[in-house]
Structures are given as structure tokens and as C-alpha cells.
Write an enzyme that holds these catalytic residues in place. Structure first.
Site, PDB file in Angstrom:
ATOM      1  N   SER A  73       5.341  -7.033   3.167  1.00  0.00           N
ATOM      2  CA  SER A  73       5.906  -7.309   4.484  1.00  0.00           C
ATOM      3  C   SER A  73       6.698  -8.625   4.488  1.00  0.00           C
ATOM      4  O   SER A  73       6.519  -9.475   3.603  1.00  0.00           O
ATOM      5  CB  SER A  73       4.775  -7.363   5.519  1.00  0.00           C
ATOM      6  OG  SER A  73       3.886  -8.385   5.166  1.00  0.00           O
ATOM      7  N   CYS A 119       9.646   1.625   3.306  1.00  0.00           N
ATOM      8  CA  CYS A 119      10.552   0.512   3.611  1.00  0.00           C
ATOM      9  C   CYS A 119      11.947   1.040   3.914  1.00  0.00           C
ATOM     10  O   CYS A 119      12.774   0.337   4.462  1.00  0.00           O
ATOM     11  CB  CYS A 119      10.600  -0.467   2.452  1.00  0.00           C
ATOM     12  SG  CYS A 119      11.270   0.263   0.967  1.00  0.00           S
ATOM     13  N   PHE A 121       0.812  -1.227   0.000  1.00  0.00           N
ATOM     14  CA  PHE A 121       0.000   0.000   0.000  1.00  0.00           C
ATOM     15  C   PHE A 121       0.841   1.271   0.000  1.00  0.00           C
ATOM     16  O   PHE A 121       0.357   2.337  -0.360  1.00  0.00           O
ATOM     17  CB  PHE A 121      -0.921   0.020   1.237  1.00  0.00           C
ATOM     18  CG  PHE A 121      -0.216   0.400   2.520  1.00  0.00           C
ATOM     19  CD1 PHE A 121      -0.004   1.730   2.841  1.00  0.00           C
ATOM     20  CD2 PHE A 121       0.258  -0.565   3.404  1.00  0.00           C
ATOM     21  CE1 PHE A 121       0.653   2.092   4.011  1.00  0.00           C
ATOM     22  CE2 PHE A 121       0.923  -0.216   4.564  1.00  0.00           C
ATOM     23  CZ  PHE A 121       1.116   1.117   4.870  1.00  0.00           C
ATOM     24  N   LYS A 150      -1.526  -7.190  -9.311  1.00  0.00           N
ATOM     25  CA  LYS A 150      -2.485  -7.152  -8.209  1.00  0.00           C
ATOM     26  C   LYS A 150      -2.041  -6.037  -7.258  1.00  0.00           C
ATOM     27  O   LYS A 150      -1.138  -6.212  -6.443  1.00  0.00           O
ATOM     28  CB  LYS A 150      -2.538  -8.482  -7.443  1.00  0.00           C
ATOM     29  CG  LYS A 150      -3.727  -8.489  -6.478  1.00  0.00           C
ATOM     30  CD  LYS A 150      -3.506  -9.209  -5.198  1.00  0.00           C
ATOM     31  CE  LYS A 150      -2.756  -8.486  -4.148  1.00  0.00           C
ATOM     32  NZ  LYS A 150      -3.448  -7.332  -3.519  1.00  0.00           N
TER      33      LYS A 150
HETATM   34  P1  NAD Z   1       1.578  -6.675   2.981  1.00  0.00           P
HETATM   35  O1  NAD Z   1       2.587  -7.748   3.043  1.00  0.00           O
HETATM   36  O2  NAD Z   1       0.486  -6.677   3.976  1.00  0.00           O
HETATM   37  O3  NAD Z   1       0.862  -6.671   1.547  1.00  0.00           O
HETATM   38  C1  NAD Z   1       1.613  -6.702   0.358  1.00  0.00           C
HETATM   39  C2  NAD Z   1       0.808  -7.443  -0.696  1.00  0.00           C
HETATM   40  O4  NAD Z   1       0.643  -8.801  -0.291  1.00  0.00           O
HETATM   41  C3  NAD Z   1      -0.574  -6.860  -0.890  1.00  0.00           C
HETATM   42  O5  NAD Z   1      -0.858  -6.812  -2.268  1.00  0.00           O
HETATM   43  C4  NAD Z   1      -1.477  -7.823  -0.147  1.00  0.00           C
HETATM   44  O6  NAD Z   1      -2.747  -7.947  -0.732  1.00  0.00           O
HETATM   45  C5  NAD Z   1      -0.735  -9.137  -0.222  1.00  0.00           C
HETATM   46  N1  NAD Z   1      -0.945  -9.968   0.974  1.00  0.00           N
HETATM   47  C6  NAD Z   1      -1.050  -9.550   2.258  1.00  0.00           C
HETATM   48  N2  NAD Z   1      -1.229 -10.594   3.085  1.00  0.00           N
HETATM   49  C7  NAD Z   1      -1.213 -11.700   2.314  1.00  0.00           C
HETATM   50  C8  NAD Z   1      -1.329 -13.101   2.600  1.00  0.00           C
HETATM   51  N3  NAD Z   1      -1.514 -13.547   3.836  1.00  0.00           N
HETATM   52  N4  NAD Z   1      -1.260 -13.956   1.568  1.00  0.00           N
HETATM   53  C9  NAD Z   1      -1.067 -13.508   0.304  1.00  0.00           C
HETATM   54  N5  NAD Z   1      -0.964 -12.194  -0.012  1.00  0.00           N
HETATM   55  C10 NAD Z   1      -1.026 -11.303   0.976  1.00  0.00           C
HETATM   56  O7  NAD Z   1       2.375  -5.288   2.991  1.00  0.00           O
HETATM   57  P2  NAD Z   1       1.770  -3.831   3.106  1.00  0.00           P
HETATM   58  O8  NAD Z   1       1.286  -3.630   4.500  1.00  0.00           O
HETATM   59  O9  NAD Z   1       0.857  -3.556   1.973  1.00  0.00           O
HETATM   60  O10 NAD Z   1       3.088  -2.967   2.844  1.00  0.00           O
HETATM   61  C11 NAD Z   1       3.978  -2.612   3.865  1.00  0.00           C
HETATM   62  C12 NAD Z   1       5.132  -3.586   3.934  1.00  0.00           C
HETATM   63  O11 NAD Z   1       5.819  -3.617   2.682  1.00  0.00           O
HETATM   64  C13 NAD Z   1       6.186  -3.176   4.953  1.00  0.00           C
HETATM   65  O12 NAD Z   1       6.628  -4.313   5.615  1.00  0.00           O
HETATM   66  C14 NAD Z   1       7.288  -2.567   4.108  1.00  0.00           C
HETATM   67  O13 NAD Z   1       8.571  -2.608   4.690  1.00  0.00           O
HETATM   68  C15 NAD Z   1       7.214  -3.438   2.897  1.00  0.00           C
HETATM   69  N6  NAD Z   1       7.816  -2.780   1.745  1.00  0.00           N
HETATM   70  C16 NAD Z   1       9.022  -3.211   1.335  1.00  0.00           C
HETATM   71  C17 NAD Z   1       9.651  -2.592   0.277  1.00  0.00           C
HETATM   72  C18 NAD Z   1      10.991  -3.043  -0.184  1.00  0.00           C
HETATM   73  O14 NAD Z   1      11.403  -2.586  -1.231  1.00  0.00           O
HETATM   74  N7  NAD Z   1      11.687  -3.907   0.516  1.00  0.00           N
HETATM   75  C19 NAD Z   1       9.015  -1.532  -0.390  1.00  0.00           C
HETATM   76  C20 NAD Z   1       7.762  -1.124   0.044  1.00  0.00           C
HETATM   77  C21 NAD Z   1       7.171  -1.765   1.117  1.00  0.00           C
END
Ligand code: NAD
Length: 487
Positions: free
Chosen positions: A231, A286, A154, A178
């Protein structure tokens, strides 16, 4: 720009907006007000099948489209994105909550990815050695991988999708995106503008939703590669599952970024940098600064100045020009942040600034928390260990740079780290000994740039080839070697 309040979003498949085959919809609020701005479908695996089938069909001709012809579409796309710059930034603020200036910077970063991808005629070139043995030549050719699935978080509704699909598509792949179900609107503008630039139907598709869509992509035998950003637990799951299904996977994960402050730094700029790194985008980056590691001799004054700097930040709706700290993404996330603050207090960290007391009286429905600063944090504490993803900063006091690096290296994560100093030898020690992929010296965040690989270490990354730059090109292409004898 109009935001369609309450609008039921649709999937974008084969060049058309189509209703998802699901009854399940989730409300998408503006985090600054709590008001609904859209409803996003939690699409089914059937929707994924439909998108993937169309992407596979489109791949047949797109992969054979001459690379310069493909990239001409990207040049037009770049221009359209520039033309819509303000609109895109505004939409990011409305759905994500980050301040307009941060959103503006995000649009810039996203456009740079398109600019890099437009270099595909150069990036796709192979290699040849005409005389590898007597009368024998060897050459290497690059081809697209096939259908790529992209799953995004997000916190960067524009930049992170732009790490993926422009380059993937320029390399001749077709794509199913997605977007985060928490910030699904921007992706719609991204695809609409790409179509306006002349992208053929089926090359870029959107399937909205959550874990069912993710699993649908991971398990689908017609999906060849997965790019994921999100995450840590989900990244690990996506990497393990995707590779189990035989796919090429890159999964960029969470972080706990340390900024080290030495006595010889330029203090005014350092304080400004940390305030920006820790509280910019409400700490939901991040690359956000989560921990300041500072030497004992200057710690009291650094903490005092950080509190003063944090006190200057104005909490509110990021569309207001005088606001510099927006909301966090959801009420549920805000609750987790409050729990993490409580946990920090219980485990003995000293609450030097309590942002829970900062309120925005005129926005009672928003998900706000002001800057929280914990002092005297140790690496034994959860508040140091866990990613909180909010404007919460921990201060760890150490005796010198060597100890600061040791503390940083104890983290399970290795996404970003910054050193504030004027000493070249300190920079050298930092660069050589730190176990982190993205380093910064005297910058608030070592931001990923389209032209270089973005390379977190340890639990911040799962896979081999990172996002962006030449790693991105290698990820989105397969190579063939040809050895020929012509006597
Ligand atoms: P998230 O992991 O909750 O969601 C990311 C994606 O995964 C979304 O599209 C979501 O729909 C999907 N998702 C969530 N739970 C799932 C599950 N149980 N099974 C399958 N798919 C699932 O992350 P968020 O809260 O949207 O974003 C924040 C996180 O992203 C933070 O941890 C941040 O550090 C990380 N992030 C990392 C980078 C990087 O480059 N390393 C960049 C941006 C964000």
C-alpha cells in the site's frame, strides 16, 4: 495437495525449515470460510539477522557461479512450476480467496517471470567500445548487488514474489523474502520447488512476519537492496527508511485506476471489460478498475448495463467453478469497505448497486461483499480519491475525453488507466496526456508482464528502476566501467 490446517509455519533459512524465534503467531484463515488454515509466526529481528547472515554467506559462492549454470536451475524451476500449476492455483484461491481462474492466470504470470529470468546469460551481458579513443577501450560489466530483501502484499501471493526473487537470483544475488503475513503459504511452495530444482542453500530464504521483519531488513547493514510492493503509506515509509539506510529501493504502491469510456467504443466488450476489471479478484488488484469516467451522452445506458453485468456475478468460494466473485481478504478489511461505502453515501454519491445486500448463505464465516456501484461521483469525494481495494466502482460523468483525462490526472495515484474506444486519435490524446504509467486500450486491466518494466507513476511508485523487464535487471545489478589502454 494438502493444506495443513492449523499448521504452525516456519522460516526457511539456509535450506532448512526452522522455528521462528518468537512467541507471537497470527492465525491465517481461508477468507471464503473464515476457517484457520495456518498460523504464521511474527518473526523477530533476530530471525532476520539469521537469514541475512546466511544469505550473505551464500552470496560469496552464488555470485561466482557461472550465469548459465545459475539459469539452468531456473529452467528446472520453470518445469516444476508447470508441473504443479493446478496445485499452486488452488493454494492461491484457498489463502487469498480469488477465484480459481484468476489464480490460474496469476500462476501463469509468475512462471513468465521465471522464464524471463532464465534469459540472464543475455540480460547480464555488458557492453564494449574497443576504440573509444586512440588505443583505448571502454567496457561495462554487470555484477549482482548482494543480499536483496523482498516484501510482498497479500493480493498476489505468487506473481509479486516472482517479480522479485527469480530475476534477483538469476542475476547472482541472494534473497530474503518476507511474504505477506495474510497469505504466507504459497511462498513456501515457491521456495520448496526452487530447492527441488537445485538452488543452493542460503540463496533464497523466507522470514515470515510483519513490520518487525520489514524494519529488520530496512535497517540491516548487510542488506543491499529492497524490493517492496504494497500500500501507498507503507511504500513511502519503506522507500524513505531504506534509502536513509543507504539501500537501493524500489517500492510499488497503491492505486486508483480510471477507465474512460467513449461513445464510439465496442459497448458489449467494454461492459465485459469493466466488470472484469472492477470485480475480478474482488477488486483486490493494484490494476483494478476503481473509477469509470464516461461521457454524459452514454452514461445512463453504461450504468444500467454495468448493474446488469454485476447482477450476473456469483459470490462464493472461488474453488467452485460457477463462482466469479470471491471474498475480500479479512473481516477487518470488509469492515473498512463498509465504512467507505457509508462515507460515499454520506458525501452524496448515488448508490446505484448495493453489494452489501448480496449474501452467501452457505458461507456465513466468509468475508463477502457483492459489487457496489456509485453513480454521480465527483473528484471532490473520498470515494473517488481513496483506494478502497474491494469490488467498489465509482462512475464519474464528463462531457468529453479531455475532461476525462483531466479527472484521471487529478488522482494522486498513477498506476493504471484504460480507454475504451475505436478511435485512433482518441488513443493518441489519451496516451500523450494521461499521467499514468500503465495504459490499456480496450483491455480490462493493463496487466504487468515479466518482459517489460512495470511502471506506475506519482504516488503509485517510489524509486527509480521499476519491477520486471530491463528495469528489473538494472535494479538487481551494479555496473563497473573499465577503461584500458593497450598500445
Ligand atoms: P500492505 O502495505 O498492508 O502490506 C504490504 C507488505 O508490507 C506486507 O508484507 C506487510 O507485512 C508489510 N507492512 C504492512 N504494514 C507495515 C508497516 N506499518 N510497517 C512495515 N511493514 C508493513 O499491503 P497489502 O494490504 O498486503 O496489499 C494491498 C496493497 O498493495 C494495495 O494498496 C495495492 O494497490 C498494493 N499493490 C500494489 C501493486 C503495484 O504493483 N503497485 C501490486 C500489488 C499490490
Amino acid at each position: 495437495m494438502t493444506v495443513h490446517t492449523g499448521k504452525k509455519l516456519q522460516n526457511f533459512i539456509n535450506g532448512e525449515w526452522v522455528e521462528a524465534r518468537t512467541e507471537a503467531y497470527k492465525s491465517v484463515p481461508n477468507p471464503a470460510t473464515g476457517e484457520e488454515i495456518a498460523q504464521v509466526p511474527l518473526s523477530s529481528k533476530e530471525d532476520v539477522d539469521r537469514a541475512v547472515a546466511n544469505a550473505r554467506e551464500a552470496f560469496r559462492s552464488w555470485r561466482r557461479t557461472p550465469v548459465p549454470k545459475r539459469t539452468r536451475v531456473l529452467f528446472k524451476y520453470q518445469q516444476l512450476l508447470m508441473d504443479h500449476f493446478e496445485e499452486l492455483a488452488e493454494l492461491i484461491t484457498i489463502e487469498n480467496g480469488k477465484c480459481y481462474d484468476d489464480a490460474y492466470g496469476e500462476v501463469q504470470r509468475g512462471i513468465e517471470c521465471v522464464e524471463f529470468a532464465a534469459g540472464a546469460p543475455h540480460l547480464m551481458k555488458g557492453e564494449a567500445l574497443p576504440e573509444i579513443a586512440s588505443h583505448i577501450e571502454s567496457s561495462m560489466y554487470r555484477y549482482p548487488v548482494g543480499v536483496v530483501g523482498g516484501i510482498t502484499p497479500f493480493n498476489f501471493p505468487m506473481m509479486v514474489p516472482c517479480w522479485m526473487f527469480p530475476l534477483a537470483v538469476a542475476c547472482g544475488n541472494t534473497f530474503v523474502l518476507k511474504p505477506s503475513e495474510q497469505t504466507p503459504l504459497l511462498a513456501e511452495r515457491l521456495v520448496e520447488l526452487f530447492m527441488e530444482a537445485g538452488l543452493p542453500k542460503g540463496v533464497l530464504n523466507i522470514v515470515h512476519g510483519a513490520h518487525d521483519v520489514v524494519n529488520g531488513l530496512l535497517e540491516h547493514e548487510e542488506v543491499d537492496a529492497i524490493s517492496f510492493v504494497g500500500s501507498q503509506p507503507v511504500a513511502e515509509y519503506v522507500y524513505k527508511t531504506g534509502t536513509q539506510y543507504g539501500k537501493r529501493v524500489q517500492a510499488l504502491a497503491g492505486a486508483k485506476n480510471h477507465s474512460i469510456v467513449l461513445k464510439d467504443c465496442e459497448m458489449d466488450k467494454t461492459i465485459e471489460g469493466i466488470i472484469g476489471g472492477a470485480f475480478g479478484s474482488a477488486g483486490q488488484r493494484c490494476m483494478a478498475t476503481s473509477v469509470v469516467v464516461v461521457t454524459e451522452d452514454i452514461a445512463d445506458s453504461v450504468v444500467e448495463r454495468l448493474i446488469q453485468g454485476a447482477d450476473q456475478l456469483k459470490l462464493g468460494d472461488g474453488l467452485q467453478s460457477d463462482v466469479n466473485l470471491g471474498p475480500v481478504i479479512r473481516d477487518a478489511h470488509l469492515k473498512k469497505v463498509h465504512d467507505a461505502v457509508e462515507e460515499g453515501i454520506e458525501e452524496g454519491a448515488e448508490l446505484a448497486r448495493d453489494g452489501r445486500k448480496d449474501v452467501t448463505g452457505d458461507l456465513p464465516g466468509g468475508y463477502f461483499i457483492g459489487p457496489v456501484i456509485f453513480d454521480h461521483v465527483t473528484s471532490a469525494m473520498k470515494v473517488w480519491e481513496k483506494e478502497i481495494f474491494a469490488p467498489v466502482l465509482s462512475i464519474v460523468r464528463v462531457k468529453d475525453l479531455t475532461e476525462a483525462i483531466e479527472v484521471t490526472n487529478k488522482s494522486d495515484f498513477g498506476n493504471g488507466a484504460v480507454l475504451y474506444t475505436t478511435s485512433g486519435s482518441a488513443v493518441r490524446e489519451f496516451r500523450e496526456d494521461i499521467e499514468v504509467g500503465m495504459l490499456g486500450v480496450n483491455v480490462n486491466v493493463p496487466a504487468p508482464m515479466a518482459f517489460f518494466p512495470f511502471s506506475g507513476w506519482k504516488k503509485s511508485f517510489y524509486g527509480d528502476l521499476h519491477a520486471n523487464g530491463t528495469d528489473g535487471v538494472n535494479f538487481y545489478t551494479r555496473r563497473k566501467m573499465l577503461t584500458s589502454r593497450w598500445s
